[in-house]
Motif scaffolding. Structure first.
Motif, PDB file in Angstrom:
ATOM      1  N   TRP A  22       0.835  -1.197   0.000  1.00 51.24           N
ATOM      2  CA  TRP A  22       0.000   0.000   0.000  1.00 51.24           C
ATOM      3  C   TRP A  22       0.877   1.257   0.000  1.00 51.24           C
ATOM      4  O   TRP A  22       0.641   2.198  -0.761  1.00 51.24           O
ATOM      5  N   VAL A  23       1.919   1.243   0.828  1.00 54.08           N
ATOM      6  CA  VAL A  23       2.819   2.402   0.915  1.00 54.08           C
ATOM      7  C   VAL A  23       3.509   2.608  -0.424  1.00 54.08           C
ATOM      8  O   VAL A  23       3.564   3.731  -0.949  1.00 54.08           O
ATOM      9  N   HIS A  24       4.010   1.523  -0.986  1.00 59.08           N
ATOM     10  CA  HIS A  24       4.726   1.613  -2.261  1.00 59.08           C
ATOM     11  C   HIS A  24       3.802   2.186  -3.338  1.00 59.08           C
ATOM     12  O   HIS A  24       4.195   3.065  -4.111  1.00 59.08           O
ATOM     13  N   ASP A  25       2.609   1.676  -3.331  1.00 64.39           N
ATOM     14  CA  ASP A  25       1.601   2.108  -4.286  1.00 64.39           C
ATOM     15  C   ASP A  25       1.293   3.597  -4.138  1.00 64.39           C
ATOM     16  O   ASP A  25       1.165   4.322  -5.121  1.00 64.39           O
ATOM     17  N   LEU A  26       1.158   4.001  -2.896  1.00 62.21           N
ATOM     18  CA  LEU A  26       0.829   5.398  -2.595  1.00 62.21           C
ATOM     19  C   LEU A  26       1.936   6.314  -3.112  1.00 62.21           C
ATOM     20  O   LEU A  26       1.673   7.315  -3.786  1.00 62.21           O
ATOM     21  N   PRO A 273     -10.731  10.948  18.663  1.00 59.21           N
ATOM     22  CA  PRO A 273     -11.841  11.913  18.590  1.00 59.21           C
ATOM     23  C   PRO A 273     -12.622  11.710  17.286  1.00 59.21           C
ATOM     24  O   PRO A 273     -12.020  11.715  16.209  1.00 59.21           O
ATOM     25  N   PRO A 274     -13.935  11.521  17.381  1.00 65.15           N
ATOM     26  CA  PRO A 274     -14.717  11.180  16.182  1.00 65.15           C
ATOM     27  C   PRO A 274     -14.557  12.186  15.053  1.00 65.15           C
ATOM     28  O   PRO A 274     -14.561  11.823  13.879  1.00 65.15           O
ATOM     29  N   GLU A 275     -14.416  13.480  15.418  1.00 65.02           N
ATOM     30  CA  GLU A 275     -14.369  14.487  14.358  1.00 65.02           C
ATOM     31  C   GLU A 275     -13.094  14.396  13.523  1.00 65.02           C
ATOM     32  O   GLU A 275     -13.025  14.948  12.437  1.00 65.02           O
ATOM     33  N   LYS A 276     -12.093  13.687  14.026  1.00 61.42           N
ATOM     34  CA  LYS A 276     -10.863  13.563  13.247  1.00 61.42           C
ATOM     35  C   LYS A 276     -10.884  12.327  12.348  1.00 61.42           C
ATOM     36  O   LYS A 276     -10.007  12.145  11.526  1.00 61.42           O
ATOM     37  N   CYS A 277     -11.848  11.424  12.594  1.00 61.27           N
ATOM     38  CA  CYS A 277     -11.801  10.127  11.914  1.00 61.27           C
ATOM     39  C   CYS A 277     -12.494  10.149  10.563  1.00 61.27           C
ATOM     40  O   CYS A 277     -13.516  10.807  10.398  1.00 61.27           O
ATOM     41  N   ARG A 278     -11.947   9.437   9.641  1.00 64.73           N
ATOM     42  CA  ARG A 278     -12.610   9.242   8.355  1.00 64.73           C
ATOM     43  C   ARG A 278     -12.129   7.952   7.709  1.00 64.73           C
ATOM     44  O   ARG A 278     -11.115   7.382   8.111  1.00 64.73           O
ATOM     45  N   VAL A 279     -12.881   7.523   6.712  1.00 62.57           N
ATOM     46  CA  VAL A 279     -12.546   6.260   6.043  1.00 62.57           C
ATOM     47  C   VAL A 279     -12.082   6.543   4.620  1.00 62.57           C
ATOM     48  O   VAL A 279     -12.749   7.266   3.888  1.00 62.57           O
ATOM     49  N   ILE A 280     -10.925   6.027   4.280  1.00 65.12           N
ATOM     50  CA  ILE A 280     -10.517   6.026   2.859  1.00 65.12           C
ATOM     51  C   ILE A 280     -10.159   4.580   2.538  1.00 65.12           C
ATOM     52  O   ILE A 280      -9.122   4.080   2.974  1.00 65.12           O
ATOM     53  N   PRO A 281     -11.027   3.881   1.827  1.00 63.42           N
ATOM     54  CA  PRO A 281     -10.732   2.465   1.580  1.00 63.42           C
ATOM     55  C   PRO A 281      -9.577   2.289   0.594  1.00 63.42           C
ATOM     56  O   PRO A 281      -9.172   3.242  -0.072  1.00 63.42           O
ATOM     57  N   ASN A 282      -9.090   1.086   0.519  1.00 62.18           N
ATOM     58  CA  ASN A 282      -8.086   0.762  -0.503  1.00 62.18           C
ATOM     59  C   ASN A 282      -8.784   0.707  -1.849  1.00 62.18           C
ATOM     60  O   ASN A 282      -9.968   0.367  -1.926  1.00 62.18           O
ATOM     61  N   GLY A 283      -8.028   0.988  -2.865  1.00 62.20           N
ATOM     62  CA  GLY A 283      -8.627   0.892  -4.190  1.00 62.20           C
ATOM     63  C   GLY A 283      -7.806  -0.004  -5.088  1.00 62.20           C
ATOM     64  O   GLY A 283      -6.686  -0.379  -4.743  1.00 62.20           O
ATOM     65  N   ILE A 284      -8.376  -0.383  -6.202  1.00 59.78           N
ATOM     66  CA  ILE A 284      -7.575  -1.166  -7.148  1.00 59.78           C
ATOM     67  C   ILE A 284      -7.611  -0.529  -8.529  1.00 59.78           C
ATOM     68  O   ILE A 284      -8.526   0.219  -8.872  1.00 59.78           O
ATOM     69  N   ASP A 285      -6.583  -0.873  -9.274  1.00 57.05           N
ATOM     70  CA  ASP A 285      -6.418  -0.305 -10.599  1.00 57.05           C
ATOM     71  C   ASP A 285      -7.364  -1.030 -11.565  1.00 57.05           C
ATOM     72  O   ASP A 285      -7.057  -2.129 -12.040  1.00 57.05           O
ATOM     73  N   CYS A 286      -8.489  -0.412 -11.838  1.00 58.35           N
ATOM     74  CA  CYS A 286      -9.513  -1.097 -12.642  1.00 58.35           C
ATOM     75  C   CYS A 286      -9.030  -1.378 -14.069  1.00 58.35           C
ATOM     76  O   CYS A 286      -9.410  -2.379 -14.671  1.00 58.35           O
ATOM     77  N   ALA A 287      -8.157  -0.508 -14.574  1.00 57.19           N
ATOM     78  CA  ALA A 287      -7.685  -0.694 -15.955  1.00 57.19           C
ATOM     79  C   ALA A 287      -6.861  -1.979 -16.074  1.00 57.19           C
ATOM     80  O   ALA A 287      -6.852  -2.646 -17.105  1.00 57.19           O
ATOM     81  N   TYR A 471     -14.431   1.590  -5.353  1.00 61.85           N
ATOM     82  CA  TYR A 471     -13.057   1.222  -4.986  1.00 61.85           C
ATOM     83  C   TYR A 471     -12.054   1.434  -6.121  1.00 61.85           C
ATOM     84  O   TYR A 471     -11.057   0.735  -6.204  1.00 61.85           O
ATOM     85  N   GLU A 472     -12.329   2.378  -6.973  1.00 57.55           N
ATOM     86  CA  GLU A 472     -11.389   2.689  -8.062  1.00 57.55           C
ATOM     87  C   GLU A 472     -10.178   3.413  -7.465  1.00 57.55           C
ATOM     88  O   GLU A 472     -10.330   4.426  -6.757  1.00 57.55           O
ATOM     89  N   LYS A 473      -9.012   2.874  -7.752  1.00 55.74           N
ATOM     90  CA  LYS A 473      -7.805   3.391  -7.114  1.00 55.74           C
ATOM     91  C   LYS A 473      -7.581   4.868  -7.413  1.00 55.74           C
ATOM     92  O   LYS A 473      -7.214   5.646  -6.532  1.00 55.74           O
ATOM     93  N   LYS A 474      -7.845   5.245  -8.662  1.00 55.63           N
ATOM     94  CA  LYS A 474      -7.586   6.636  -9.064  1.00 55.63           C
ATOM     95  C   LYS A 474      -8.307   7.610  -8.116  1.00 55.63           C
ATOM     96  O   LYS A 474      -7.743   8.570  -7.627  1.00 55.63           O
ATOM     97  N   ASP A 475      -9.585   7.300  -7.858  1.00 59.67           N
ATOM     98  CA  ASP A 475     -10.390   8.185  -7.001  1.00 59.67           C
ATOM     99  C   ASP A 475      -9.820   8.235  -5.599  1.00 59.67           C
ATOM    100  O   ASP A 475      -9.753   9.287  -4.971  1.00 59.67           O
ATOM    101  N   LEU A 476      -9.447   7.052  -5.124  1.00 59.38           N
ATOM    102  CA  LEU A 476      -9.017   6.989  -3.728  1.00 59.38           C
ATOM    103  C   LEU A 476      -7.652   7.636  -3.541  1.00 59.38           C
ATOM    104  O   LEU A 476      -7.386   8.294  -2.536  1.00 59.38           O
ATOM    105  N   TYR A 480      -6.108  10.991  -1.156  1.00 59.52           N
ATOM    106  CA  TYR A 480      -4.860  11.170  -0.405  1.00 59.52           C
ATOM    107  C   TYR A 480      -4.098  12.403  -0.890  1.00 59.52           C
ATOM    108  O   TYR A 480      -3.505  13.123  -0.108  1.00 59.52           O
ATOM    109  N   LEU A 481      -4.148  12.610  -2.215  1.00 64.15           N
ATOM    110  CA  LEU A 481      -3.456  13.769  -2.772  1.00 64.15           C
ATOM    111  C   LEU A 481      -4.062  15.055  -2.200  1.00 64.15           C
ATOM    112  O   LEU A 481      -3.340  15.952  -1.748  1.00 64.15           O
ATOM    113  N   GLN A 482      -5.373  15.100  -2.181  1.00 58.64           N
ATOM    114  CA  GLN A 482      -6.053  16.279  -1.628  1.00 58.64           C
ATOM    115  C   GLN A 482      -5.680  16.477  -0.164  1.00 58.64           C
ATOM    116  O   GLN A 482      -5.405  17.590   0.283  1.00 58.64           O
ATOM    117  N   LEU A 483      -5.673  15.355   0.528  1.00 59.88           N
ATOM    118  CA  LEU A 483      -5.369  15.395   1.963  1.00 59.88           C
ATOM    119  C   LEU A 483      -3.965  15.966   2.187  1.00 59.88           C
ATOM    120  O   LEU A 483      -3.760  16.868   3.005  1.00 59.88           O
TER     121      LEU A 483
END
Lengths: 501, 699
Positions: A22-26, A273-287, A471-476, A480-483
Motif C-alpha cells: 500500500w505504501v509503495h503504491d501510494l 476523537p470522532p471528528e478527526k476520523c474518516r474512512v478512505i478504503p483501498n482501491g484497485i487499478d480497474c484498468a 473502490y477505483e484506485k484513481k479516485d481513492l 490522499y493527494l487532496q489530503l
C-alpha cells in the motif's frame, strides 16, 4: 524539504506485505509529492535489502532502531541537570498516567531540552528513583524487579524515539499507531506541523492479542483455571503501554484514517476523537483488470480459486475442510490456491499433510505465487477463509473480474460483499459471507454458488459494479493527494507566518 | 619394535572390524539399540580372544626379543585396551548411527508398552484437576465466564477450555468462535486450530511410522484409537467427523483381519461404524463374533440394538448376559447391578457414562460426607467430575442433616444445574436460619437459569434479610420484571426500607421504565432525601427516562446544592434544544453560583456556543471541578461555531482583552490563525489585536 514524512514500523521498504504494498503504491501514484521515509526496526540486524524498487520521489530513507543502546549507555547529563530532568519528567509522567494526553507535548519538550542519553535513563541513580516512584504508584502488587526490567524494556525504545531528530518535512504521516504513531506525534509536536495517521489494522488490538498469548511475559498463574483471575500485571503493563501509545497518536493527529467503518468505530472506542476520523478504503487499478470472466460455471468441472499467502492467519485448513465438503457434493470441483508458500513453511507443510489426510490430492492444487491478472478469468469463484483481514485486495480484484466470492466475516469483507451503505447495498451482493472457522458453512456456500450458474454470474456482475463505483484506485489516491495538499498548505502558512515574525 | 607394531596393528584391525559392523548395521536399517549392543559385545569378545591368540603365537616364536623387560606391563596394557577400548568408542559409533537418521529410528519410542491403555489415558491432561478445582471452589465456573459480558473473563475462559479439551470444552470454544468481539473470536479460533493441528500432526506422525515400519499392529491400534478420540472431541463438523470415523474403522478392520487386538478392535470398529451412522453394520459385525466378544464389545452391541430400536434382540442379549453366557462390560454391569432412573439419561453409548462413575444418591451422599476428611481434594474433585448431576436432587434430604461446610459444597455443586427439583431444594436454603447459607443459595440462584427463578425472586423481595431484598430488587430491575413494580413501589415508600435498598429499588424502577415504575421514580424525586434524589436523577440520566423535565427544573431551582447540580446534569443529558433552553437561566445565575458552574460545564460538554464566555471564565479558575469539560470545550469546539463567535465579537465591537480569544489562541493556534486571517480585511482592528502577535497562530 520533502512534502511528506512517512513513518513506518516494521514494513516498507524492508518487509513485503499488505501495508508495504500500500505504501509503495501510494508513493508511486503520487509522483508530484516528495517523501522522506523513517523506517522503524527492532534492531540493526533487521535492516536488510530493500524489497521494493524505491521510487524517485523518495528523497531519503532513515532507520530508527528501537532496541539499540550501543555507544550511548553512559550518562551524558550533569549532576544538577539530571536531577532536574527526572523531576520534571516524573511530574509529566504522572499527568500522562492520569490520561491527560496533552502532557505528551510537555514530555517531548523536556526531552528536547535535556537530550538525555539512554545511559542517563537506565544507568543512573535518578532513573532508579524514577522507576521506584512509578512502581509505588502502580496499582498492582508484584515484584519490583519484574517491574524494573519490564519498564526498561518498555522505555528503551521510547528513549530511542525521543532522541531521533525529525526530518524537515511539511507534514508527517504515520501508517500505524504504536511506536510509529509516537514518533510521528513527537515530530508533529516538535515542529508544529500537521500529522496524519492511517491505520490498516488496529495496532493496539493486535498487540493486545499478542500479549495475552505471550509466553515471554512472566505470569505467575499461567497454569490457573480460574477464569475470573486478573490479567498478569506485567501483561497489563504492556497492554496499557500500547493502548496509551495509540491514544497519544490519536490525540496528536490532525486526521485519522482507516480502511473501513468497523475499524473507525473501534478507533473511536479506543479514544480517537470522532471528528478527526474518516474512512478512505483501498482501491484497485480497474484498468489492469480489464479482461473479465466470460464463462459461467459449467458442470461437472468447477474451479474455485484462492489468492493469498499460505499462512496461519488465512486459515487455509478451514478452506481445505470446506473443500472436502464441496468435493463430496461436486466431485469435479478443483481448488487452486495461488500465493507464496515460503512465509510459514511449516504451516504450508501441515496444509499438505491435511490435504493428503482428507484425500484431496487430486482436488487441491498449491499453485505458488504468480501474476493473478489472468487467474481470475479461469475461476468460477474466489474463496477467502481468513480469521483476520483488513480490506482484502484479492476479493476486490475477483469481483472486478466478475468473479463472485465466498469469504469469512472479517474486516471489511461484509462491506465489500453486501455494500457499506444502503446505496451501495442496492447494487446487490457480490458473493456470500460466512462466519470464520466454519468449514461446513463455507463449503455449503461454495457449493451453492457453483451449482447455480445464474446466481454466480449475477453476483459477479454486482461485484464488478461495486468495485468500479466505490473502490477505483484513481479516485481513492486523489483523496490522499487532496489530503496531503491540504496539510502541506496549512503547514506552509504556519511556516510563512513564523518567518514573518 | 615388532611387538609394538603388533599392539597397534591388532588394535587397528579390531577397530576396523567394529566399524565395519557398525556401518553394515547402519546401512541395513539400524536395528534397535539393544540388538546392536548384543552383537557388538559378541564381536568384542571374539576379537579379544582372536587377538590374544595371535599375540601369544607371535610372542611364543620370540619375534620381539627386545620386549622382554616390559612384558607384563605391556600385556596388561594390551588386555586393558582390548577389553575396554572398544567400549569407549561405543558412544561415538552410536552417534554416527543416529546421525545417519535412518527413518525407522525416529519411531523407536512410538509404540506403547500397552497400547490398550491408550483409550484410558487422558492424553492431553495438562492440568492438576483436583488442585485446581479446590482453588475454583468459591469462584465462577469456567463456562459462566465464557458466557459473561467481560471480554477479559472470556479470554481467560478460552485459555482454560483449551487446556481442558473435553467435548464440552470444544463445544464452548466453538460457541466463542462466533461471538461479536473480534479478539475473543480470534483467540477461540486459534485455540480450536491448535487442537486440530496437534491431532493432525500426530496423525501424520503415525502415518509416517506405518509407512516406514510397516503395519506394526501396535502402531495401527494406537493410530486408530487416536483418530477415534479426535472424532469424539467433535472439533470438526459432523460430516468430516464421520469421515475420520470411517478412517479409524478401516484401521480397526485391518487389525481384526490380522487377528490382533481382536476384542479391542472389534469394539473400536463398532463404535466407529455406529458413530458414522452405520449401527446396522456394527451390530452385524458384533453378532458374527458374538462368541469371542469381550465385555465392552457386548456393551456396544447393546447400544447398537438400542439405536436401531431392536428391542427384542436387546432383551435377548441382556438375558444371555444375565445368564452368564456372554461377558458383561462396565455399562451393562452397572445397569444390571442396580440401575436407577437417572442412569438412562446418562447412557451416551460410547463410553461417555464413564464420566459419571458415581450414579447412586447413596454414593454421592457418602462422598459428600467424606469431604470433611483430610482427603478433601480428592473427594471434592470426584464430586465435581465423577458424579452424575441428575442425582443431586435425590440427595437433598440427606444433605440437610450435614454440616454447614458440606451443605455449602452441595450448594456449589448446584450452580449451573437447571433441573426444576434443584430450584425446589434451593428455596429451603434461601430461607435457612443461617444467613451464610442464605447468601450461598442466593449466589447459586443468581448464576443459574433455574425454572421459576423469577417467581422465587419475587418472593425474595419480601425476604427478612435486607441484603437479600437488595439483590432481589436488582434482579427485578435487570430482568425488567413489571410484575414486581407494585411491590417495589410499596417497599420504596416503606420507612422500614434502608437507604441502600431504596436506591436499588429506584435503579430497578428506572430499568423497568414503564409508567408505574416512573411513578415510583417520581416519588423518590419529590419525597426522597438528598441522597436518594441525586441517585434517582442519575438513574433518569442513565436510562434516559422522559417526562421528568418539570420536576427536575423545579429541583434545580430550589433543591439542595447537590440536587441542583444533579438535576442540571440530568436535564442536559437529554441533549436537545428544549432542555438547554430550560437550562439557560441557570447559566445566567438564576440558581446560584454552583448551579451556574454546573450548567456552564454541561453547555461546554455539549459544545454549545452559549457557553463560550462562561467556559473561558471557569477555564481560568484552577479549582473548577469541571476543568476537563472546559478544556474539552476549547479543544473540540467546531470551526463554524468559533467563527460565529468571532463574528459576534466583531459586530459587538467589544473584543478587547477577550478571555475566550486568548484561550483559543493558546489551544487551537493554527485554527485561530486561519480564522483570523479571514478577518484581516473585514476587521483589521480585531486582526491587529489577536492575529498579528508573535509565535504560533499569532501568540
Amino acid at each position: 524539504m520533502a512534502d511528506v514524512c512517512l513513518v513506518l514500523e516494521g514494513t516498507y521498504p524492508y518487509v513485503t506485505g499488505g501495508v508495504s504494498s500500500w505504501v509503495h503504491d501510494l508513493i508511486t501514484s503520487l509522483e508530484d509529492i516528495t517523501f522522506d521515509i523513517v523506517a522503524i526496526l527492532p534492531a540493526k540486524s533487521y535492516a536488510r535489502e530493500y524489497k521494493y524498487k524505491i521510487p524517485p520521489n523518495v528523497s531519503s530513507i532513515g532507520n530508527l532502531y528501537l532496541n539499540e543502546i550501543d555507544g550511548d549507555s553512559n550518562s551524558r547529563l550533569g549532576f544538577f541537570q539530571i536531577k532536574k530532568f527526572f523531576r520534571e519528567l516524573t511530574g509529566a509522567a504522572f499527568e500522562l498516567k492520569k490520561g491527560r494526553f496533552e502532557t505528551i507535548s510537555d514530555i517531548a519538550e523536556i526531552f528536547d531540552r535535556y537530550r538525555p542519553s539512554t545511559g542517563d535513563f537506565i544507568n543512573t541513580k535518578e532513573s532508579w528513583n524514577f522507576f521506584l516512584k512509578l512502581y509505588e504508584n502502580f496499582d498492582s502488587n508484584f515484584s519490583f524487579v519484574d517491574f524494573f526490567w519490564t519498564m526498561r524494556f518498555i522505555l528503551i525504545p521510547v528513549i530511542n524515539i525521543t532522541s531521533f531528530r525529525p526530518p524537515d518535512c511539511r507534514c508527517y504521516h504515520s501508517v500505524s499507531t504504536g511506536y510509529a504513531g509516537l514518533l510521528a506525534s513527537l515530530f508533529a509536536l516538535g515542529t508544529g506541523r500537521p500529522m496524519i495517521l492511517t491505520e490498516h489494522g488496529i495496532y493496539s488490538n493486535e498487540r493486545l492479542l499478542e500479549i495475552v498469548n505471550a509466553k515471554w511475559i512472566y505470569d505467575s498463574e499461567a497454569g490457573s483455571i480460574d477464569a475470573g483471575r486478573d490479567m498478569a500485571p506485567l501483561k497489563r503493563l504492556w497492554i496499557d503501554f500500547f493502548f496509551n501509545l495509540g491514544r497519544i497518536a490519536y490525540h496528536c493527529s490532525d486526521e485519522i484514517i482507516t480502511l473501513y467503518r468497523d475499524n473507525m468505530h473501534l478507533q473511536i472506542k479506543l479514544g480517537a476523537p470522532p471528528e478527526k476520523c474518516r474512512v478512505i478504503p483501498n482501491g484497485i487499478d480497474c484498468a489492469r483488470f480489464s479482461e473479465k470472466r466470460s464463462r459461467k460455471p459449467s458442470p461437472p468441472s468447477y474451479t474455485v480459486g484462492y489468492v493469498g499467502r499460505i499462512v496461519q492467519i488465512k486459515d487455509i485448513k478451514t478452506l481445505l475442510y470446506a473443500a472436502r465438503f464441496v468435493v463430496d457434493r461436486l466431485p469435479g470441483a478443483r481448488f487452486v490456491l495461488k500465493g507464496p508458500v515460503d512465509e510459514e513453511k511449516s504451516y504450508y507443510e501441515e496444509c499438505r499433510v491435511l490435504t493428503a489426510l482428507l484425500g484431496l490430492e487430486k482436488s487441491v492444487v498449491f499453485a505458488g505465487p504468480g501474476d493473478v491478472k489472468d487467474f481470475y478469468r479461469d475461476i468460477d469463484l474466489l474463496v477467502l477463509s481468513s480469521i483476520s483481514e483488513a480490506q482484502p485486495l484479492a476479493l476486490m480484484e475477483a469481483n472486478l473480474c466478475r468473479v463472485p466470492v465466498v469469504a469469512t466475516d472479517v474486516g471489511a469483507v461484509r462491506e465489500l460483499v453486501y455494500g457499506a451503505d444502503p446505496e451501495d447495498a442496492a447494487i446487490g451482493p457480490s458473493g456470500a459471507v460466512v462466519p470464520s472457522k466454519s468449514p461446513e458453512a463455507l463449503g455449503r456456500e461454495i457449493a451453492r454458488l457453483l451449482a447455480d450458474p445464474d446466481l454466480n454470474e449475477r453476483m459477479g456482475v454486482n461485484g464488478e459494479k461495486r468495485v468500479m463505483k466505490y473502490y477505483e484506485k484513481k479516485d481513492l489516491k486523489s483523496r490522499y493527494l487532496q489530503l496531503y495538499k491540504h496539510h502541506i498548505s496549512r503547514s506552509d502558512r504556519t511556516l510563512s507566518k513564523r518567518s514573518v515574525v | 619394535m615388532f611387538q609394538d607394531r603388533v599392539y597397534y596393528t591388532s588394535m587397528m584391525i579390531w577397530l576396523s572390524l567394529l566399524l565395519m559392523f557398525a556401518l553394515a548395521s547402519a546401512l541395513a536399517g539400524a536395528p534397535p539399540a539393544d540388538v546392536f549392543l548384543a552383537r557388538a559385545a559378541i564381536v568384542n569378545a571374539a576379537g579379544a580372544v582372536l587377538f590374544l591368540a595371535v599375540y601369544e603365537t607371535l610372542y611364543s616364536f620370540d619375534l620381539d626379543p627386545g620386549s622382554e623387560n616390559n612384558r607384563t606391563r605391556k600385556d596388561l596394557t594390551f588386555l586393558m585396551l582390548l577389553a575396554f577400548g572398544p567400549f569407549g568408542l561405543m558412544p561415538v559409533l552410536f552417534i554416527a548411527i543416529a546421525c545417519a537418521d535412518k527413518p525407522a529410528r525416529k519411531f523407536d519410542g512410538l509404540v506403547r508398552d500397552n497400547p490398550c491403555d491408550m483409550a484410558e489415558d487422558a492424553i492431553f491432561n495438562y492440568i492438576d484437576v483436583a488442585g485446581e478445582f479446590q482453588r475454583q471452589m468459591f469462584k465462577e465456573a469456567v463456562i459462566d465466564s465464557a458466557m459473561s459480558e467481560s471480554s477479559f473473563k472470556k479470554r481467560n475462559a478460552i485459555e482454560i477450555l483449551s487446556k481442558i479439551r473435553t467435548r464440552q470444552a470444544v463445544a464452548a470454544l466453538k460457541l466463542m468462535a462466533r461471538v461479536g468481539e473480534y479478539e475473543v473470536r480470534f483467540m477461540a479460533i486459534n485455540k480450536l486450530n491448535a487442537i486440530e493441528d496437534e491431532y493432525v500432526r500426530e496423525f501424520d506422525h503415525y502415518k509416517s511410522a506405518l509407512r516406514v515400519c510397516g503395519a506394526v499392529p501396535e502402531l495401527v491400534f494406537q493410530y486408530a484409537t487416536l483418530m477415534m478420540k479426535f472424532c469424539r472431541l467433535e472439533v470438526l463438523y459432523e460430516e468430516l467427523t464421520r469421515l475420520y470415523y470411517r478412517k479409524a474403522a478401516a484401521l480397526f478392520r485391518a487389525l481384526i483381519e490380522a487377528d490382533r487386538y481382536r476384542n479391542e478392535s472389534l469394539h473400536g470398529y463398532s463404535v466407529c461404524l455406529r458413530n458414522s451412522g452405520d449401527a446396522a453394520a456394527a451390530a452385524e459385525l458384533l453378532e458374527k463374533n458374538a462368541g469371542t466378544l469381550g465385555g465392552d464389545a457386548i456393551d456396544e452391541l447393546a447400544a447398537c440394538y438400542f439405536d436401531l430400536k431392536r428391542n427384542d434382540r436387546l432383551a435377548d442379549l441382556i438375558g444371555r448376559v444375565k445368564k452368564g453366557e456372554l461377558p458383561r462390560g462396565k455399562r451393562l454391569e452397572k445397569i444390571l447391578m442396580g440401575k436407577d432412573e437417572n442412569d438412562d439419561k446418562d447412557d451416551t453409548g460410547d463410553g461417555e457414562s464413564e464420566l459419571y462413575a458415581v450414579r447412586k444418591p447413596a454414593d454421592f451422599v457418602k462422598l459428600l460426607a467424606e469431604c470433611e476428611t483430610t482427603a478433601f481434594d480428592e473427594h471434592y474433585s470426584r464430586l465435581k467430575t465423577a458424579v452424575n448431576p441428575s442425582i443431586y436432587p435425590a440427595a437433598f434430604n440427606s444433605v440437610c442433616g450435614f454440616s454447614r461446610f458440606c451443605r455449602i459444597i452441595y450448594l456449589k455443586l448446584l450452580k449451573g444445574q437447571i433441573e426444576a427439583d434443584n430450584a425446589r431444594n434451593l428455596r429451603y436454603f434461601l430461607y435457612d436460619n443461617d444467613a451464610v447459607m442464605v447468601f450461598f443459595a442466593l449466589d447459586v440462584l443468581c448464576s443459574t437459569e433455574l425454572p421459576l427463578r423469577n417467581e422465587i425472586f419475587m418472593d425474595l423481595l419480601l425476604h427478612p434479610i435486607d441484603e437479600v431484598r437488595i439483590v432481589a430488587a436488582t434482579f427485578a430491575g435487570m430482568k425488567k420484571m413489571r410484575r414486581a413494580v407494585p411491590t417495589l413501589v410499596k417497599m420504596l415508600k416503606s420507612p422500614k426500607s434502608s437507604e441502600t435498598l431504596k436506591k436499588e429499588i429506584v435503579t430497578a424502577l428506572a430499568r423497568i421504565g414503564d409508567s408505574a415504575a416512573a411513578a415510583g421514580v417520581s416519588y423518590s424525586l419529590s419525597r426522597g432525601g438528598t441522597e436518594l434524589c441525586v441517585h434517582a436523577l442519575g438513574e433518569i440520566k442513565k436510562y434516559r427516562l422522559h417526562g421528568f423535565l418539570d420536576q427536575m427544573t423545579a429541583l434545580a431551582d430550589s433543591g439542595p446544592e447537590p440536587v441542583k447540580v444533579a438535576a442540571i446534569k440530568t436535564v442536559a443529558s437529554f441533549g436537545d434544544d428544549d432542555a438547554f433552553k430550560k437550562l439557560s437561566k441557570y447559566l445566567a445565575g438564576a440558581a446560584g453560583e454552583t448551579a451556574r458552574e454546573a450548567a456552564a460545564a454541561e453547555f461546554s460538554r455539549a459544545l454549545r456556543l452559549e457557553a463560550a464566555e462562561y467556559a473561558a471564565f471557569y477555564y481560568s479558575r484552577e479549582s473548577s471541578p469541571y476543568s476537563e469539560d472546559f478544556r474539552y470545550y476549547f479543544s473540540y469546539l467546531g470551526k463554524n461555531q468559533i467563527e460565529k463567535y468571532i463574528d459576534g465579537l466583531i459586530s459587538s465591537g467589544d473584543y478587547a482583552n477577550n478571555q475566550f480569544m486568548k484561550i483559543l489562541l493558546k489551544h487551537r493556534g493554527s485554527l485561530a490563525a486561519e480564522l483570523l486571517e479571514k478577518k484581516r480585511e473585514s476587521a483589521p482592528g480585531f486582526y491587529l489585536l489577536y492575529g498579528a502577535g508573535p509565535g504560533k497562530g499569532g501568540e
